[in-house]
Scaffold this active site. Structure first.
Site, PDB file in Angstrom:
ATOM      1  N   SER A 134       8.472 -11.228  -5.609  1.00 47.12           N
ATOM      2  CA  SER A 134       7.835 -11.277  -4.296  1.00 47.12           C
ATOM      3  C   SER A 134       6.443 -10.645  -4.343  1.00 47.12           C
ATOM      4  O   SER A 134       5.535 -11.237  -4.887  1.00 47.12           O
ATOM      5  CB  SER A 134       8.682 -10.660  -3.187  1.00 47.12           C
ATOM      6  OG  SER A 134       8.164 -11.078  -1.935  1.00 47.12           O
ATOM      7  N   HIS A 192      -2.619  -0.676   1.695  1.00 44.62           N
ATOM      8  CA  HIS A 192      -3.802  -0.571   2.562  1.00 44.62           C
ATOM      9  C   HIS A 192      -4.113   0.917   2.674  1.00 44.62           C
ATOM     10  O   HIS A 192      -3.218   1.717   2.971  1.00 44.62           O
ATOM     11  CB  HIS A 192      -3.531  -1.157   3.946  1.00 44.62           C
ATOM     12  CG  HIS A 192      -3.023  -2.557   3.890  1.00 44.62           C
ATOM     13  ND1 HIS A 192      -3.839  -3.630   3.657  1.00 44.62           N
ATOM     14  CD2 HIS A 192      -1.764  -3.040   3.981  1.00 44.62           C
ATOM     15  CE1 HIS A 192      -3.113  -4.737   3.631  1.00 44.62           C
ATOM     16  NE2 HIS A 192      -1.848  -4.403   3.825  1.00 44.62           N
ATOM     17  N   CYS A 237      13.182  -9.779  -4.305  1.00 46.00           N
ATOM     18  CA  CYS A 237      14.493 -10.421  -4.220  1.00 46.00           C
ATOM     19  C   CYS A 237      15.458  -9.793  -5.222  1.00 46.00           C
ATOM     20  O   CYS A 237      16.625 -10.152  -5.272  1.00 46.00           O
ATOM     21  CB  CYS A 237      14.379 -11.927  -4.446  1.00 46.00           C
ATOM     22  SG  CYS A 237      13.715 -12.381  -6.058  1.00 46.00           S
TER      23      CYS A 237
END
Length: 145
Positions: free
Chosen positions: A73, A78, A93
């Site tokens: 994934s 940030h 996953c």
């Protein structure tokens, strides 16, 4: 006990406070985190990290964002150096050692305190269709009495 036949995956969200602003403002440090973290948690990096600076009109809202796609994934981050804050997201996953990921981020960014959440995503996602069919038949039979 987790049922291995269903469930899409695990997501770690981590909010870091009282971080080292210099590290949060450093493109190379963010890149290093995204480049090394997949291997650390035994994931498969499928592209180099993408990291960029964001200059907001209000300097407090400026920072660095970055992500790396993994076969399982993604990992994204940030940062807000003026606020000594970072937001980290790891979604996979495949199960992973979230403690190891959080410890690495804490050490690298000098996180003073953090809050984190673990989510099980797609709890009805059929990983193994034949096994899920069998489990559903058994459950229906049990409910009918």
């Amino acid at each position: 006990m987790k049922n291995p036949a269903v469930g899409y995956g695990m997501q770690l969200t981590l909010d870091g406070y009282d971080c080292h602003p210099e590290k949060l403002a450093n493109l190379e440090v963010i890149y290093e985190f995204l480049d090394h973290c997949p291997e650390l948690i035994q994931m498969t990096k499928i592209m180099p990290p993408y990291v960029f600076k964001y200059q907001a009109q209000n300097p407090e809202d400026s920072g660095i964002s970055g992500f790396v796609l993994i076969a399982e994934s993604h990992i994204s981050i940030h940062t807000y150096p003026e606020k000594a804050y970072l937001s980290l997201d790891i979604f996979s996953c495949k199960d992973f050692d979230h403690h190891k990921a959080a410890a690495y981020a804490t050490e690298l960014f000098g996180i003073g305190r953090h809050e984190h959440h673990l989510l099980n995503r797609g709890v009805e996602f059929p990983r193994e269709v034949k096994k899920v069919e069998r489990l559903l038949r058994q459950e229906r039979k049990r409910l009918r009495g």
